[in-house]
Structures are given as structure tokens and as C-alpha cells.
Design a protein around this motif. Structure first.
Motif, short mmCIF file in Angstrom:
data_model
loop_
_atom_site.label_atom_id
_atom_site.label_comp_id
_atom_site.label_asym_id
_atom_site.label_seq_id
_atom_site.Cartn_x
_atom_site.Cartn_y
_atom_site.Cartn_z
N PRO A 176 0.83 -1.21 0.00
CA PRO A 176 0.00 0.00 0.00
C PRO A 176 0.87 1.26 0.00
N PRO A 177 0.41 2.31 -0.66
CA PRO A 177 1.22 3.53 -0.74
C PRO A 177 1.47 4.18 0.63
N THR A 178 0.69 3.81 1.63
CA THR A 178 0.88 4.36 2.97
C THR A 178 1.89 3.58 3.80
N SER A 179 2.38 2.45 3.27
CA SER A 179 3.35 1.64 4.03
C SER A 179 4.66 2.40 4.21
N ASP A 180 5.35 2.11 5.31
CA ASP A 180 6.65 2.70 5.56
C ASP A 180 7.56 2.44 4.37
N THR A 181 8.33 3.46 3.98
CA THR A 181 9.10 3.35 2.74
C THR A 181 10.41 2.58 2.88
N SER A 182 10.76 2.19 4.08
CA SER A 182 12.01 1.43 4.25
C SER A 182 11.81 0.09 4.94
N ILE A 183 11.06 0.05 6.04
CA ILE A 183 10.99 -1.21 6.79
C ILE A 183 9.97 -2.20 6.21
N PHE A 184 9.27 -1.82 5.14
CA PHE A 184 8.38 -2.79 4.49
C PHE A 184 9.17 -3.98 3.95
N THR A 185 10.48 -3.79 3.72
CA THR A 185 11.29 -4.91 3.24
C THR A 185 11.42 -6.02 4.28
N PHE A 186 11.12 -5.72 5.55
CA PHE A 186 11.11 -6.77 6.57
C PHE A 186 10.09 -7.85 6.20
N ASP A 187 8.92 -7.41 5.70
CA ASP A 187 7.90 -8.37 5.30
C ASP A 187 8.34 -9.19 4.10
N ILE A 188 9.05 -8.57 3.16
CA ILE A 188 9.58 -9.32 2.03
C ILE A 188 10.55 -10.39 2.52
N GLU A 189 11.39 -10.00 3.47
CA GLU A 189 12.35 -10.96 4.02
C GLU A 189 11.65 -12.13 4.67
N VAL A 190 10.56 -11.86 5.38
CA VAL A 190 9.78 -12.93 6.01
C VAL A 190 9.21 -13.86 4.94
N LEU A 191 8.68 -13.30 3.88
CA LEU A 191 8.10 -14.12 2.81
C LEU A 191 9.17 -14.96 2.12
N LEU A 192 10.36 -14.42 1.98
CA LEU A 192 11.43 -15.16 1.31
C LEU A 192 11.91 -16.37 2.11
N GLN A 193 11.55 -16.43 3.38
CA GLN A 193 11.93 -17.57 4.21
C GLN A 193 11.04 -18.79 3.94
N ILE A 194 9.95 -18.60 3.21
CA ILE A 194 8.98 -19.68 3.01
C ILE A 194 9.58 -20.83 2.22
N SER A 195 10.32 -20.53 1.15
CA SER A 195 10.87 -21.60 0.33
C SER A 195 12.06 -21.08 -0.46
N PRO A 196 12.90 -21.97 -1.00
CA PRO A 196 14.10 -21.52 -1.72
C PRO A 196 13.82 -21.00 -3.13
N ASN A 197 12.74 -21.43 -3.76
CA ASN A 197 12.45 -21.04 -5.15
C ASN A 197 11.18 -20.21 -5.18
N GLN A 198 11.32 -18.91 -5.46
CA GLN A 198 10.17 -18.03 -5.34
C GLN A 198 10.14 -16.97 -6.42
N ILE A 199 8.92 -16.50 -6.67
CA ILE A 199 8.73 -15.29 -7.45
C ILE A 199 7.60 -14.50 -6.79
N LEU A 200 7.88 -13.22 -6.50
CA LEU A 200 6.92 -12.33 -5.86
C LEU A 200 6.51 -11.28 -6.89
N CYS A 201 5.28 -11.36 -7.35
CA CYS A 201 4.80 -10.47 -8.41
C CYS A 201 3.78 -9.50 -7.85
N GLY A 202 3.89 -8.24 -8.24
CA GLY A 202 2.85 -7.33 -7.80
C GLY A 202 3.16 -5.87 -7.91
N ASP A 203 2.38 -5.12 -7.16
CA ASP A 203 2.46 -3.66 -7.13
C ASP A 203 3.27 -3.26 -5.91
N TYR A 204 4.48 -2.79 -6.15
CA TYR A 204 5.38 -2.40 -5.07
C TYR A 204 5.26 -0.90 -4.74
N ASN A 205 4.52 -0.15 -5.56
CA ASN A 205 4.41 1.29 -5.37
C ASN A 205 5.80 1.90 -5.16
#
Length: 199
Positions: free
Chosen positions: A112-141
Motif C-alpha cells: 500500500p502507498p501508505t506503508s513505511d518506505t524502508s521497513i516494508f522490506t522486513f515483510d519481504i524478508e519474512v516471505l522469502l523464508q517460506i521456500s528456496p524457489n520463489q517469485i513475488l509479483c505485484g504492485d510495489y508502489n
């Protein structure tokens, strides 16, 4: 070859006929949607596809926003993964489990455009722990000249630095993904981690 498409729908219900025509024409294997504006009682249905959703919590029924979804052809072996608690982004996650291959994880992703502009990457890091082979597609704003924008913004700088540090690849289309008199830009793209499949 796996055919994956992703689209920021900005309200899928109002565009459902256009969406069905697109799916019938191109027959994608996986469809990742962002900003669906759906609620649990307002799902969409496509013949020969299974669908999975994430919803934005605590919304007024007349002012829906956010939400992501993934639709997978029902002849593809897969299962839904419930993501860990995310604070800054919205995501829906599905793993595809082809025989004799490592599972691959698809994530429909919305910042969302209201998300913090730097620490939102913490959530990406959490998602990347799910599995070794991934693709994250979407609207990063997120704007950055590296993926075709006309300027850099704080969120774009954050995701660019995070991708470099984590060894991730940013896959951006060759054309703009957002159109408007003063807002034309590329804010929809994919990040991949060890994604060695043809798409």
C-alpha cells in the motif's frame, strides 16, 4: 513452460468481463492479482481454476481497497501457504509442486502507498523464508530508474538496495504499468529468488 501473469486490478469486480476475455484468450497457468477490493463473500470464479485470497482487514463495506489473489489452473499440482503475519504488505501465497522438481512459490504482492518506505522490506524478508524457489509479483508502489521509471523514490531505493543485498533479481516489463497524465510509471514488477523455470 509455466505461463504466469500478474495484474493490479484496482477492483476486479468492475473489470470481470475484460478479465475473463483475457484469460480465455491467453490461458495462463497462474494469475496473480493485486488490489482486488474483494471480501470473503465476494470471490470470483473462473472455470478450470482454483482461487486463493488475502483480504484487507477492518474495511468499510462501501470503501473496499487492497487485497490480493492467486488463481491456478486446476490441473497443476499446488497448495496454498498461509503467510506469516505481515505488518506492511499484503500477500497471497501458493506453492506449485511438480513431480520430481523442487516446489516453487508464487506470491501475489501489494505494498500500500501508505506503508513505511524502508521497513516494508522486513515483510519481504519474512516471505522469502517460506521456500528456496520463489517469485513475488505485484504492485510495489516503488519508483526507480533501474526498472524504467523516470525518477527514484525512497521506497524504490529501499527495494533496490534490499534486492542487491539479498541477491534477488528484479524483473520489470519493458513498458509502463501505470498510466495517467501525471502518474505514468512502472510500479508493478516481480522479484525472483532462485526461480529457474521458464515463464
Amino acid at each position: 513452460m509455466l505461463k504466469i501473469v500478474f495484474w493490479n486490478a484496482n477492483g476486479i469486480k468492475t473489470k470481470i468481463n475484460e478479465f475473463r476475455l483475457f484469460v480465455n484468450k491467453y490461458c495462463p497457468d497462474a494469475i496473480l492479482l493485486q488490489e482486488t477490493h474483494l471480501r470473503p463473500d465476494r470471490k470470483i470464479f473462473l472455470a478450470n481454476y482454483n482461487s486463493y485470497y488475502s483480504y484487507r482487514a477492518n474495511q468499510h463495506p462501501q470503501h473496499l481497497s487492497g487485497g490480493t489473489a492467486i488463481l491456478i489452473r486446476n490441473n497443476i499440482p499446488h497448495y496454498q501457504i498461509i503467510p506469516p503475519n505481515l505488518r506492511y504488505v499484503e500477500a497471497c501465497v501458493v506453492a506449485i509442486n511438480f513431480k520430481n522438481q523442487d516446489p516453487i512459490t508464487l506470491t501475489s504482492f501489494y505494498v500500500p502507498p501508505t506503508s513505511d518506505t524502508s521497513i516494508f522490506t522486513f515483510d519481504i524478508e519474512v516471505l522469502l523464508q517460506i521456500s528456496p524457489n520463489q517469485i513475488l509479483c505485484g504492485d510495489y508502489n516503488a519508483h526507480h530508474t533501474s526498472w524504467g521509471c523516470n525518477c527514484d523514490c525512497p521506497r524504490g531505493n529501499s527495494i533496490k538496495a534490499f534486492a542487491l543485498q539479498a541477491g534477488l533479481e528484479i524483473l520489470a516489463p519493458s513498458t509502463l504499468t501505470r498510466f495517467g497524465t501525471n502518474s505514468a510509471n512502472t510500479i508493478d514488477f516481480a522479484i525472483d529468488k532462485n526461480f529457474l523455470f521458464s515463464i
